[in-house]
Write an enzyme that holds these catalytic residues in place. Structure first.
Site, mmCIF file in Angstrom:
data_model
loop_
_atom_site.group_PDB
_atom_site.id
_atom_site.type_symbol
_atom_site.label_atom_id
_atom_site.label_comp_id
_atom_site.label_asym_id
_atom_site.label_seq_id
_atom_site.Cartn_x
_atom_site.Cartn_y
_atom_site.Cartn_z
ATOM 1 N N SER A 192 0.841 -1.195 0.000
ATOM 2 C CA SER A 192 0.000 0.000 0.000
ATOM 3 C C SER A 192 0.874 1.242 0.000
ATOM 4 C CB SER A 192 -0.885 0.021 1.247
ATOM 5 O OG SER A 192 -1.477 1.291 1.431
ATOM 6 N N TYR A 205 -2.077 -1.492 10.431
ATOM 7 C CA TYR A 205 -2.166 -1.795 9.002
ATOM 8 C C TYR A 205 -0.945 -1.275 8.256
ATOM 9 C CZ TYR A 205 -3.982 -1.362 4.178
ATOM 10 O OH TYR A 205 -4.157 -1.417 2.820
HETATM 11 P P1 NAD Z 1 -11.701 -5.857 -0.412
HETATM 12 O O1 NAD Z 1 -12.469 -5.727 0.842
HETATM 13 O O2 NAD Z 1 -12.469 -5.941 -1.662
HETATM 14 O O3 NAD Z 1 -10.732 -7.109 -0.361
HETATM 15 C C1 NAD Z 1 -10.131 -7.594 0.791
HETATM 16 C C2 NAD Z 1 -10.504 -9.059 0.918
HETATM 17 O O4 NAD Z 1 -9.746 -9.649 1.945
HETATM 18 C C3 NAD Z 1 -11.962 -9.286 1.305
HETATM 19 O O5 NAD Z 1 -12.736 -9.510 0.161
HETATM 20 C C4 NAD Z 1 -11.927 -10.494 2.221
HETATM 21 O O6 NAD Z 1 -12.575 -11.627 1.676
HETATM 22 C C5 NAD Z 1 -10.443 -10.781 2.370
HETATM 23 N N1 NAD Z 1 -10.097 -11.025 3.771
HETATM 24 C C6 NAD Z 1 -10.089 -10.136 4.783
HETATM 25 N N2 NAD Z 1 -9.747 -10.754 5.934
HETATM 26 C C7 NAD Z 1 -9.531 -12.055 5.611
HETATM 27 C C8 NAD Z 1 -9.177 -13.213 6.373
HETATM 28 N N3 NAD Z 1 -8.954 -13.141 7.696
HETATM 29 N N4 NAD Z 1 -9.085 -14.408 5.732
HETATM 30 C C9 NAD Z 1 -9.322 -14.494 4.393
HETATM 31 N N5 NAD Z 1 -9.639 -13.434 3.630
HETATM 32 C C10 NAD Z 1 -9.752 -12.233 4.242
HETATM 33 O O7 NAD Z 1 -10.677 -4.624 -0.420
HETATM 34 P P2 NAD Z 1 -9.447 -4.232 -1.372
HETATM 35 O O8 NAD Z 1 -9.279 -2.775 -1.138
HETATM 36 O O9 NAD Z 1 -9.625 -4.747 -2.735
HETATM 37 O O10 NAD Z 1 -8.226 -4.943 -0.666
HETATM 38 C C11 NAD Z 1 -7.308 -5.759 -1.361
HETATM 39 C C12 NAD Z 1 -5.908 -5.382 -0.960
HETATM 40 O O11 NAD Z 1 -5.611 -4.070 -1.411
HETATM 41 C C13 NAD Z 1 -5.602 -5.381 0.532
HETATM 42 O O12 NAD Z 1 -4.326 -5.950 0.753
HETATM 43 C C14 NAD Z 1 -5.551 -3.911 0.877
HETATM 44 O O13 NAD Z 1 -4.726 -3.661 1.992
HETATM 45 C C15 NAD Z 1 -4.928 -3.380 -0.384
HETATM 46 N N6 NAD Z 1 -5.048 -1.955 -0.564
HETATM 47 C C16 NAD Z 1 -6.262 -1.388 -0.690
HETATM 48 C C17 NAD Z 1 -6.344 -0.014 -0.847
HETATM 49 C C18 NAD Z 1 -7.660 0.670 -0.973
HETATM 50 O O14 NAD Z 1 -7.688 1.892 -0.906
HETATM 51 N N7 NAD Z 1 -8.763 -0.059 -1.171
HETATM 52 C C19 NAD Z 1 -5.176 0.766 -0.862
HETATM 53 C C20 NAD Z 1 -3.952 0.144 -0.742
HETATM 54 C C21 NAD Z 1 -3.891 -1.226 -0.582
#
Ligand code: NAD
Ligand code: MG
Length: 299
Positions: A192, A205
């Site tokens: 991130s 985080y």
């Molecule tokens: P999202 O909620 O769509 O995806 C995250 C997924 O993680 C969920 O769908 C869930 O099923 C899974 N998850 C959470 N806890 C879990 C557990 N204990 N066991 C199994 N699965 C689990 O959100 P996203 O934003 O697409 O996140 C995906 C990645 O992107 C993450 O690593 C997040 O940190 C990263 N990210 C997101 C952003 C943002 O702004 N959305 C920014 C930087 C990084």
């Protein structure tokens, strides 16, 4: 102009909705259907170019958000996909992603459960090997976060859970998968912009995301030194419009305003980075992090 088809030129800043968005908080882990506005996972737009033909991918958090867009793109590039996700409430999201994978003519396998357990991570890998016989691409993408205003607001269990879900799981999954990954495979970890510029409301985080950067670079060294032929890279998204946001960020109405584009990115804008890193085009790239931040600087 003869038969030339010109791509429509557009300022990328203006391509998707800008804040303010409606305030619509969700419970963790959140779902697509409750999002307003809806996110774009490339359902209508992503065109594959046979860049991952015959490959097998495991994607954690592949039900929604970035993972969903990656699953759709990988399938359209020719890969079969195992999608891991957490909760019953996400069944519909996961089934919808599987539908797009199957429409692309590829196989989708869903595995639900908590990746903070090593046993569950082993089960994910065992299922992929049983269904597909190998793993070419491991995308460690699932994560947990929660906004907290002060240090005293962060319970110890939440500190431990954030590390267990975000980074311990990566160790469990990489360790279990490595023996099944042939030369030419790749591991891609989602970090991130918080690894570079930690948000004060996301202390645990952001610390896990910095750990993921270091883990990525070091695992790359280990696997290449051993001549395994497995590349390890990371993608560092900026603010992206996914269920993670309305389920963990109280001020999500203004999400993404803090980028030069003055808007969050869409999952569809992040997925091509994973395709590139997974493909043979990235043959000489390992230990790297590719930022997809809407212009937020990561140097
Ligand atoms: P999202 O909620 O769509 O995806 C995250 C997924 O993680 C969920 O769908 C869930 O099923 C899974 N998850 C959470 N806890 C879990 C557990 N204990 N066991 C199994 N699965 C689990 O959100 P996203 O934003 O697409 O996140 C995906 C990645 O992107 C993450 O690593 C997040 O940190 C990263 N990210 C997101 C952003 C943002 O702004 N959305 C920014 C930087 C990084
Ligand atoms: Mg989800």
């Amino acid at each position: 102009m003869k038969n030339e088809t010109r791509q429509q030129q557009e300022n990328p800043a203006d391509k998707y909705p800008k804040p303010p968005f409606p305030k619509k908080p969700q419970d963790v882990p959140g779902t697509e259907s409750a999002m307003d506005p809806k996110a774009d996972h490339g359902e209508q737009t992503y065109k594959g170019k046979a860049r991952l033909t015959g490959k097998v991918a495991v994607i954690t958090g592949g039900d929604s958000g970035i993972g969903k867009a990656v699953a759709i793109a990988f399938a359209r590039e020719g890969a079969d996909v195992l999608i891991s996700y957490l909760d019953d409430i996400e069944d519909r999201d996961a089934e919808d992603t599987a539908k797009y994978v199957e429409e692309a003519g590829r196989k989708a396998v869903l595995v639900k459960g908590d990746i903070s357990s090593e046993r569950h991570c082993q089960k994910i890998i065992e299922t992929a090997v049983k269904e597909f016989g190998k793993i070419d691409i491991l995308v460690n993408n699932a994560a947990y976060q929660m906004s907290r205003e002060t240090l005293q607001d962060i319970p110890a269990w939440e500190w431990e859970k954030t590390f267990a879900v975000n980074i311990h799981s990566m160790f469990y999954l990489c360790k279990a998968a490595e023996p099944h990954m042939p030369p030419g495979s790749s591991i891609i970890n989602t970090t991130s912009v918080n690894a570079y510029e930690p948000n004060p409301t996301l202390l645990p985080y952001a610390a896990t995301k910095a750990a993921i950067q270091n883990f990525t670079a070091n695992l790359s060294q280990i696997l290449l030194q051993q001549d395994k032929g497995i590349r390890v890279n990371a993608v560092a998204p900026g603010p992206i419009w996914t269920p993670l946001i309305p389920s963990t960020i109280p001020d999500h109405e203004h999400f993404g305003e803090n980028t030069p584009f003055e808007r969050p990115g869409q999952p569809a804008e992040v997925a091509p980075a994973y395709v590139f890193l997974a493909s043979d085009e990235a043959n000489y790239i390992s230990g790297a992090t590719l930022p997809v931040t809407g212009g937020r600087i990561t140097i």
